[in-house]
Design a protein around this motif. Structure first.
Motif, PDB file in Angstrom:
ATOM      1  N   ILE A 192       0.806  -1.217   0.000  1.00 46.12           N
ATOM      2  CA  ILE A 192       0.000   0.000   0.000  1.00 46.12           C
ATOM      3  C   ILE A 192       0.842   1.272   0.000  1.00 46.12           C
ATOM      4  CG2 ILE A 192      -1.770   1.277   1.271  1.00 46.12           C
ATOM      5  CD1 ILE A 192      -2.813  -1.359   2.341  1.00 46.12           C
ATOM      6  N   HIS A 193       0.491   2.168  -0.916  1.00 48.57           N
ATOM      7  CA  HIS A 193       1.116   3.483  -1.082  1.00 48.57           C
ATOM      8  C   HIS A 193       0.218   4.507  -0.390  1.00 48.57           C
ATOM      9  CE1 HIS A 193       3.049   6.732  -3.667  1.00 48.57           C
ATOM     10  NE2 HIS A 193       1.894   7.315  -3.366  1.00 48.57           N
ATOM     11  N   THR A 194       0.804   5.326   0.499  1.00 45.41           N
ATOM     12  CA  THR A 194      -0.025   6.251   1.300  1.00 45.41           C
ATOM     13  C   THR A 194       0.594   7.636   1.388  1.00 45.41           C
ATOM     14  OG1 THR A 194       1.105   5.550   3.320  1.00 45.41           O
ATOM     15  CG2 THR A 194      -0.937   4.444   2.802  1.00 45.41           C
ATOM     16  N   ARG A 195       0.805   8.286   0.271  1.00 44.81           N
ATOM     17  CA  ARG A 195       1.410   9.616   0.357  1.00 44.81           C
ATOM     18  C   ARG A 195       0.353  10.660   0.720  1.00 44.81           C
ATOM     19  NH1 ARG A 195       5.987  12.469  -3.480  1.00 44.81           N
ATOM     20  NH2 ARG A 195       6.704  13.863  -1.832  1.00 44.81           N
ATOM     21  N   ASP A 196       0.557  11.289   1.880  1.00 43.31           N
ATOM     22  CA  ASP A 196      -0.399  12.274   2.425  1.00 43.31           C
ATOM     23  C   ASP A 196      -1.794  11.678   2.587  1.00 43.31           C
ATOM     24  OD1 ASP A 196       1.666  14.040   2.409  1.00 43.31           O
ATOM     25  OD2 ASP A 196       0.768  15.476   1.028  1.00 43.31           O
ATOM     26  N   SER A 197      -1.852  10.376   2.922  1.00 47.67           N
ATOM     27  CA  SER A 197      -3.174   9.725   2.934  1.00 47.67           C
ATOM     28  C   SER A 197      -3.293   8.592   3.948  1.00 47.67           C
ATOM     29  CB  SER A 197      -3.483   9.164   1.538  1.00 47.67           C
ATOM     30  OG  SER A 197      -2.546   8.149   1.196  1.00 47.67           O
ATOM     31  N   ILE A 198      -2.454   8.582   4.982  1.00 49.98           N
ATOM     32  CA  ILE A 198      -2.524   7.470   5.944  1.00 49.98           C
ATOM     33  C   ILE A 198      -3.905   7.416   6.595  1.00 49.98           C
ATOM     34  CG2 ILE A 198      -1.642   6.579   8.132  1.00 49.98           C
ATOM     35  CD1 ILE A 198       1.137   7.384   7.303  1.00 49.98           C
ATOM     36  N   HIS A 255       3.940   0.701   2.558  1.00 47.42           N
ATOM     37  CA  HIS A 255       5.303   0.908   2.086  1.00 47.42           C
ATOM     38  C   HIS A 255       5.719   2.368   2.296  1.00 47.42           C
ATOM     39  CE1 HIS A 255       6.848   2.892  -1.585  1.00 47.42           C
ATOM     40  NE2 HIS A 255       5.595   3.019  -1.954  1.00 47.42           N
ATOM     41  N   CYS A 256       7.008   2.571   2.443  1.00 50.13           N
ATOM     42  CA  CYS A 256       7.580   3.911   2.634  1.00 50.13           C
ATOM     43  C   CYS A 256       6.923   4.627   3.821  1.00 50.13           C
ATOM     44  CB  CYS A 256       7.415   4.726   1.359  1.00 50.13           C
ATOM     45  SG  CYS A 256       8.462   6.189   1.286  1.00 50.13           S
ATOM     46  N   LEU A 281      -4.252  -3.512  12.438  1.00 50.11           N
ATOM     47  CA  LEU A 281      -5.010  -4.067  11.316  1.00 50.11           C
ATOM     48  C   LEU A 281      -4.266  -5.226  10.649  1.00 50.11           C
ATOM     49  CD1 LEU A 281      -6.412  -0.773   9.761  1.00 50.11           C
ATOM     50  CD2 LEU A 281      -7.760  -2.633  10.764  1.00 50.11           C
ATOM     51  N   GLY A 282      -3.141  -5.628  11.252  1.00 46.17           N
ATOM     52  CA  GLY A 282      -2.386  -6.765  10.741  1.00 46.17           C
ATOM     53  C   GLY A 282      -1.413  -6.437   9.634  1.00 46.17           C
ATOM     54  N   PHE A 283      -1.061  -5.159   9.501  1.00 44.06           N
ATOM     55  CA  PHE A 283      -0.186  -4.736   8.405  1.00 44.06           C
ATOM     56  C   PHE A 283       1.208  -4.345   8.889  1.00 44.06           C
ATOM     57  CE2 PHE A 283      -3.858  -5.098   5.938  1.00 44.06           C
ATOM     58  CZ  PHE A 283      -3.523  -4.975   4.595  1.00 44.06           C
ATOM     59  N   HIS A 284       2.177  -4.587   8.029  1.00 47.30           N
ATOM     60  CA  HIS A 284       3.575  -4.271   8.293  1.00 47.30           C
ATOM     61  C   HIS A 284       3.897  -2.830   7.894  1.00 47.30           C
ATOM     62  CE1 HIS A 284       3.635  -8.634   8.457  1.00 47.30           C
ATOM     63  NE2 HIS A 284       4.888  -8.620   8.852  1.00 47.30           N
ATOM     64  N   LEU A 285       5.111  -2.417   8.236  1.00 46.03           N
ATOM     65  CA  LEU A 285       5.617  -1.087   7.897  1.00 46.03           C
ATOM     66  C   LEU A 285       6.897  -1.246   7.085  1.00 46.03           C
ATOM     67  CD1 LEU A 285       5.310   0.375  11.493  1.00 46.03           C
ATOM     68  CD2 LEU A 285       3.697   0.772   9.617  1.00 46.03           C
ATOM     69  N   GLY A 286       6.931  -0.644   5.891  1.00 44.52           N
ATOM     70  CA  GLY A 286       8.133  -0.667   5.069  1.00 44.52           C
ATOM     71  C   GLY A 286       8.987   0.552   5.376  1.00 44.52           C
ATOM     72  N   LEU A 287      10.207   0.323   5.832  1.00 43.69           N
ATOM     73  CA  LEU A 287      11.110   1.426   6.163  1.00 43.69           C
ATOM     74  C   LEU A 287      12.206   1.530   5.113  1.00 43.69           C
ATOM     75  CD1 LEU A 287      11.573   1.075  10.040  1.00 43.69           C
ATOM     76  CD2 LEU A 287       9.831   2.355   8.760  1.00 43.69           C
ATOM     77  N   GLY A 288      12.410   2.770   4.626  1.00 42.90           N
ATOM     78  CA  GLY A 288      13.414   3.000   3.597  1.00 42.90           C
ATOM     79  C   GLY A 288      14.252   4.216   3.881  1.00 42.90           C
TER      80      GLY A 288
END
Length: 253
Positions: free
Chosen positions: A127-133, A153-154, A168-175
């Motif tokens: 999931i892409h969430t730019r300015d939309s978490i 992601h990101c 919610l059972g989701f991971h966090l992508g760190l970059g």
């Protein structure tokens, strides 16, 4: 290590893709996961996967920045690809309110449609969430029935958002953002549940310090791992082992 989000099929790598992969392997990166973005990216992505068997693995989805008034027809074409090829995830999907809000409603509909694909096919969602978490979490809460998994992601949000995502059972992508002095992640990373953390580059974008502003590449993921290890006061080896296991479990690698 596993780079869980890399666009090495992009034209920015056309002149030296072999060398980019070699540098990644030399840094101990065993797999590079490729998110799709639109119809034009499918063939170069699949060709890159074919050129590096066992290393590159593809996802399939429609990136929110490429959602427009004809998104339903685009989604039909993308959905058909799941019958012709084995993908490790539905992605990259989501909502982007940074560049353009013109198709916000269409983005939300496309996002929910693709989340439902992930449920049906028992695949993780990237999931892409730019300015939309906030908006993304609201939709995900409606769709999540306990069967959905995936990664934001990101991730560059705060600790409360991180907890909500994990809840919610989701991971966090760190970059690369994790290494930025003004990124704010130095306050967040020490508080994260490491069992939900993945490493990623999002290359060619968001290169970590000291390469900020340059073309990013999978080999630079080691700099992200080192930064996380420093912020958590644990060893580099602990971070690489844990994030690799998290990635293998999520994507069934």
């Amino acid at each position: 290590m596993i780079d869980t989000h890399a666009h090495i099929y992009a034209s920015e790598f056309d002149d030296d893709r072999d060398q980019v992969v070699e540098r990644a392997l030399a840094q101990g990166i065993e797999k590079i996961l490729l998110p799709n973005i639109d119809l034009e990216s499918i063939q170069p992505m699949l060709q890159t996967e074919a050129n590096y068997p066992g290393i590159c693995r593809s996802m399939m989805g429609l990136h929110p920045c490429y959602v427009d008034g004809d998104y339903e027809n685009t989604l039909k074409i993308i959905h058909n690809w799941f019958e012709n090829h084995s993908f490790i995830a539905v992605g990259e999907i989501g909502i982007d309110l940074y560049w353009d809000k013109t198709y916000k409603n269409e983005q939300e509909k496309a996002f929910v449609t693709q989340l439902n694909w992930a449920k049906e096919m028992k695949l993780p969602a990237v999931i892409h969430t730019r300015d939309s978490i906030k908006e993304t979490l609201e939709l995900l809460e409606q769709v999540q029935d306990g069967s959905l998994s995936g990664v934001f992601h990101c991730f560059g949000g705060d600790i409360e958002q991180a907890k909500a995502i994990n809840g919610l059972g989701f991971h966090l992508g760190l970059g690369g953002v994790s290494t930025f002095k003004n990124g704010g992640m130095d306050k967040v990373i020490p508080e994260l549940d490491l069992s939900y953390v993945l490493l990623e580059t999002d290359c060619p974008y968001l290169a970590p310090v000291p390469h900020r502003g340059q073309r990013n590449e999978p080999a630079f993921i080691s700099l992200v791992a080192k930064k996380i290890a420093d912020l958590r006061d644990v060893t580099y080896e602990e971070i690489t082992a844990l994030t690799t296991q998290n990635s293998k479990s999520l994507f069934l690698l």
